[in-house]
Design an enzyme around this catalytic site. Structure first.
Site, PDB file in Angstrom:
ATOM      1  N   TYR A  20      41.185  48.014  41.614  1.00 32.23           N
ATOM      2  CA  TYR A  20      41.660  49.324  41.166  1.00 32.23           C
ATOM      3  C   TYR A  20      40.644  50.070  40.319  1.00 32.23           C
ATOM      4  O   TYR A  20      40.873  51.221  39.949  1.00 32.23           O
ATOM      5  CB  TYR A  20      42.957  49.171  40.361  1.00 32.23           C
ATOM      6  CG  TYR A  20      44.145  49.051  41.243  1.00 32.23           C
ATOM      7  CD1 TYR A  20      44.281  47.941  42.066  1.00 32.23           C
ATOM      8  CD2 TYR A  20      45.111  50.036  41.282  1.00 32.23           C
ATOM      9  CE1 TYR A  20      45.357  47.817  42.906  1.00 32.23           C
ATOM     10  CE2 TYR A  20      46.195  49.914  42.129  1.00 32.23           C
ATOM     11  CZ  TYR A  20      46.309  48.815  42.930  1.00 32.23           C
ATOM     12  OH  TYR A  20      47.378  48.693  43.758  1.00 32.23           O
ATOM     13  N   LYS A  64      45.011  34.511  43.194  1.00 34.85           N
ATOM     14  CA  LYS A  64      44.556  34.122  44.526  1.00 34.85           C
ATOM     15  C   LYS A  64      43.210  33.407  44.362  1.00 34.85           C
ATOM     16  O   LYS A  64      42.237  33.658  45.083  1.00 34.85           O
ATOM     17  CB  LYS A  64      44.451  35.405  45.376  1.00 34.85           C
ATOM     18  CG  LYS A  64      44.315  35.198  46.842  1.00 34.85           C
ATOM     19  CD  LYS A  64      45.534  34.605  47.517  1.00 34.85           C
ATOM     20  CE  LYS A  64      45.166  34.194  48.934  1.00 34.85           C
ATOM     21  NZ  LYS A  64      45.968  33.138  49.510  1.00 34.85           N
TER      22      LYS A  64
END
Ligand code: NAP
Length: 406
Positions: free
Chosen positions: A152, A219
């Site tokens: 982002y 992750k």
């Protein structure tokens, strides 16, 4: 009697709230004015009910979005950012991201300008709300999403651009990696400091609110030096700063024979994909969740669906001292000024705001009246279409029904 209002301050890291704090608000674009009017009436009535005039909010409108552009030719006037910085607590409706003209998302700009690094989204079931879950009452989680880093950060270049080609050439010449020259490139920066401040906040919240566990969702099996590092930094931080309050899953097995020691908070980590499955199948195993930006974005909306959708999902964006509460949905322009949509997301955000101020009594009045109204099957169109025997009401009528039940 009208009060001039006073400024919220911080003393020794703790918020200090006067009886009549000035709180800036942005009503927002599209459906914003409808849901803001409803929310303001509900909050004022709840404070009046709880404190009989001893306490009350002095609202101060600040501009952003279309209204700001019409009145000042700026989408996000500097005074608006300054007001949030000065008054410490604010609330906002949704804002249109103007298409074209190279203008960035106003929401992202507000978060970055004020360094609102933690996006906090509680996801809790309200009795009577239609849900796709068999046992929605088991859903009670609080997501802490990192708000400033990760993909982002907006560091990306299109396929074939000068920057992308130069970067690829650098990587191909200087490392043992190979990237096709035609690739688009995006960068995923995640720092220790940025991860730590978010995780610290999540654990502190768990301690302050007597929660059971904190899950680091990542992750890291694939992205070892960003998401994997997020996990490692989280465990290290907990061992260093929360040694007396928190035990890791490993410690539970190594030191406590697999049984949680009483009074402690469990710190565990889970990979993002399995988390998405487990929050559906065994939601009661998840409590506070701390996660990087992109995972958090996905998880927030997925969890909101379990308890009735975005119309019922509140949110807060926080720095160390500024908190901006907001509806988590957008401006739903097709419903602008129809007095139609669900004000639940902004009302629940305002309830979080009352809790943040330490005005628990007013928060309870508002929450109980929300539950009583939905319990009576008085709802806006979005929930009415999912319920049998519901009375469908307008945005303003929903607020009135809440106030009548206080
Ligand atoms: P949206 O405004 O959230 O609306 C999508 C759909 O969600 C609506 O059509 C409606 O579904 C449902 N919905 C949203 N709010 C609702 C409410 N209060 N009550 C009941 N249903 C509600 O998403 P979008 O159409 O993708 O985005 C529109 C604009 O909002 C864009 O300019 C976007 O940039 C902006 N946006 C702003 C924020 C923010 O300010 N934080 C967040 C997201 C998007 P149904 O029609 O199916 O009933």
């Amino acid at each position: 009697m009208a009060f001039a209002g006073e400024t919220i301050t911080y003393r020794n890291g703790k918020i200090s709230v006067p009886d009549h704090p000035i709180i800036p608000f942005i009503e927002g674009d599209g459906i914003g004015p409808d849901i803001w009017r409803a929310t303001q009436r509900v909050v004022d009535a709840a404070a009046q009910k709880a404190y009989q005039g001893q306490r009350g909010i002095v609202w101060k409108e600040v501009l952003a979005g279309e209204k700001a552009y019409h009145e000042t030719q700026s989408w996000l006037p500097q005074e608006t950012l300054e007001a949030f910085t000065q008054y410490k607590v604010g609330i906002k409706g949704p804002l249109t991201t103007p298409v074209g003209g190279g203008i960035r998302s106003l929401n992202v700009t507000i978060r970055q300008e004020l360094d609102l690094y933690a996006c906090v989204r509680p996801v809790r079931y309200i009795s009577g709300v239609p849900s796709p879950m068999r046992e929605p009452q088991k859903v009670d989680m609080v997501i802490f999403r990192e708000n400033t880093e990760d993909v982002y950060a907006g560091i990306e270049w299109p396929s074939g651009s000068d920057e992308a080609v130069k970067l690829i050439e650098f990587i191909n010449h200087n490392t043992n990696k190979h990237i096709d020259l035609s690739a688009g490139i995006g960068i995923k920066p995640m720092t220790k400091a940025g991860s730590e401040r978010l995780i610290r906040r999540a654990i502190q919240y768990a301690v302050d609110n007597h929660r059971r566990s904190v899950t680091l969702m990542h992750k890291g099996n694939i992205m070892k030096f960003t998401e994997g590092a997020f996990r490692d930094w989280g465990y290290e931080l907990a061992a260093r700063e929360f040694h007396d309050q928190v035990v890791s899953e490993n410690e539970v097995y190594q030191n406590y024979g697999g049984k949680m020691p009483p009074g402690k908070i469990l710190l565990k980590d889970r990979i993002a994909d399995i988390t998405f499955q487990q929050v559906l199948l065994r939601p009661d195993e998840y409590d506070v969740i701390a996660t990087p930006n992109l995972n958090g974005d996905f998880l927030s909306d997925a969890l909101a669906a379990q308890v009735g959708g975005v119309g019922m999902a509140p949110g807060n964006n926080m720095s160390d001292d500024v908190a901006v509460f907001e509806a988590t949905h957008g401006t739903a322009p097709k419903y602008s000024n129809l007095d139609k949509v669900n004000p639940g997301s902004l009302i629940l955000s305002a309830i979080m705001m009352l809790e943040h101020l330490g005005w628990q009594e007013a928060a309870d009045v508002a929450r109980n009246s929300l539950e009583a109204t939905i319990g009576d099957k008085i709802v806006t169109y979005d929930l009415a279409r999912l319920m049998s025997g519901a009375t469908e009401v307008k945005t303003s009528q929903f607020a009135t029904a809440m106030i009548e039940r206080m």
